[in-house]
Design a protein around this motif. Structure first.
Motif, PDB file in Angstrom:
ATOM      1  N   CYS A  28      44.152  35.972  37.378  1.00 47.13           N
ATOM      2  CA  CYS A  28      44.963  35.499  38.506  1.00 47.13           C
ATOM      3  C   CYS A  28      44.313  34.319  39.215  1.00 47.13           C
ATOM      4  O   CYS A  28      45.001  33.451  39.740  1.00 47.13           O
ATOM      5  CB  CYS A  28      45.175  36.635  39.503  1.00 47.13           C
ATOM      6  SG  CYS A  28      45.994  38.072  38.798  1.00 47.13           S
ATOM      7  N   PHE A  81      48.152  45.664  43.513  1.00 45.82           N
ATOM      8  CA  PHE A  81      48.363  44.287  43.086  1.00 45.82           C
ATOM      9  C   PHE A  81      49.683  44.258  42.329  1.00 45.82           C
ATOM     10  O   PHE A  81      49.797  44.878  41.277  1.00 45.82           O
ATOM     11  CB  PHE A  81      47.226  43.818  42.170  1.00 45.82           C
ATOM     12  CG  PHE A  81      45.886  43.776  42.861  1.00 45.82           C
ATOM     13  CD1 PHE A  81      45.405  42.584  43.382  1.00 45.82           C
ATOM     14  CD2 PHE A  81      45.123  44.925  43.003  1.00 45.82           C
ATOM     15  CE1 PHE A  81      44.174  42.541  44.033  1.00 45.82           C
ATOM     16  CE2 PHE A  81      43.892  44.898  43.653  1.00 45.82           C
ATOM     17  CZ  PHE A  81      43.413  43.696  44.164  1.00 45.82           C
ATOM     18  N   LEU A  83      52.192  42.226  40.168  1.00 45.20           N
ATOM     19  CA  LEU A  83      52.416  41.048  39.346  1.00 45.20           C
ATOM     20  C   LEU A  83      53.921  40.886  39.223  1.00 45.20           C
ATOM     21  O   LEU A  83      54.620  41.847  38.900  1.00 45.20           O
ATOM     22  CB  LEU A  83      51.799  41.240  37.958  1.00 45.20           C
ATOM     23  CG  LEU A  83      50.301  41.499  37.929  1.00 45.20           C
ATOM     24  CD1 LEU A  83      49.860  41.878  36.524  1.00 45.20           C
ATOM     25  CD2 LEU A  83      49.539  40.303  38.436  1.00 45.20           C
ATOM     26  N   VAL A 102      50.908  37.057  41.981  1.00 45.84           N
ATOM     27  CA  VAL A 102      50.321  38.345  42.325  1.00 45.84           C
ATOM     28  C   VAL A 102      50.431  38.469  43.840  1.00 45.84           C
ATOM     29  O   VAL A 102      50.111  37.533  44.577  1.00 45.84           O
ATOM     30  CB  VAL A 102      48.860  38.489  41.828  1.00 45.84           C
ATOM     31  CG1 VAL A 102      47.931  37.453  42.447  1.00 45.84           C
ATOM     32  CG2 VAL A 102      48.339  39.890  42.099  1.00 45.84           C
ATOM     33  N   CYS A 127      41.587  45.871  40.510  1.00 42.40           N
ATOM     34  CA  CYS A 127      41.537  44.612  39.772  1.00 42.40           C
ATOM     35  C   CYS A 127      40.187  44.502  39.081  1.00 42.40           C
ATOM     36  O   CYS A 127      39.331  45.380  39.218  1.00 42.40           O
ATOM     37  CB  CYS A 127      41.775  43.425  40.709  1.00 42.40           C
ATOM     38  SG  CYS A 127      40.462  43.137  41.916  1.00 42.40           S
TER      39      CYS A 127
END
Length: 184
Positions: A28, A81, A83, A102, A127
């Motif tokens: 990201c 998170f 996406l 994100v 993450c």
């Protein structure tokens, strides 16, 4: 220096770290200070509905109830998170690449629960992070392949097929890659 935001890392068979063996991680953010990504092929123990229940968010879009939440990596496993495609506009969004974002703010989850979220989205808990120079070092150690990000793979490919499918995007068949490396 080459940066790998908007790319996927595909773990080579020699990578034996329990968090990343056979992982596909969407990068990201990547700059001179390090990198952050989300593993996109590992299911967590939670469904979207269970997670929203814990957050006291009413799920009105029942199609999402049984969607599996991903285990996005070992860093901040308590943090979500999302996406997603489409425009950003959420309280805390980062554009990864054209049309791919994100988001870490609650407002995107509330919109998704109401059926008003992004057209394509997946939620991960946690993450992956790499310190300054760490990702570059791992790439020289032949731990990862790099593949351009592919929204179809991120949103439509079954989880258990993503590792091989991601490598296949650059013509690599992981069934023919050795599980060790060496130098002549």
């Amino acid at each position: 220096m080459s940066f790998f935001a908007n790319h996927m890392l595909v773990a080579l068979p020699a990578l034996q770290d329990a968090h990343f063996a056979r992982a596909v991680a969407l990068i990201c953010q990547h700059d001179e200070d390090g990198a952050m990504g989300v593993v996109i092929n590992r299911p967590s123990e939670y469904t979207f509905g269970e997670l929203l229940d814990q957050m006291h968010i009413t799920l009105r879009d029942e199609r999402l109830r049984d969607h599996r939440v991903l285990a996005g990596g070992p860093v901040h496993p308590e943090r979500g998170f999302v996406l997603h495609d489409g425009p950003g506009g959420w309280d805390s969004s980062l554009e990864i690449g054209e049309g791919l974002h994100v988001t870490t703010s609650r407002d995107v989850l509330e919109a998704m629960a109401a059926g008003e979220g992004p057209e394509h989205a997946t939620l991960a808990l946690g993450c992956a992070g790499w310190g300054k120079g760490q990702l570059e070092r791992e790439l020289t150690e032949h731990s990862w392949l790099t593949v351009p990000a592919d929204p179809q793979l991120i949103f439509d490919t079954p989880l258990d097929a993503r590792w091989q499918a991601a490598a296949g995007r650059i013509g690599v068949d992981m069934m023919h890659v050795a599980s060790h490396s060496g130098r002549a």
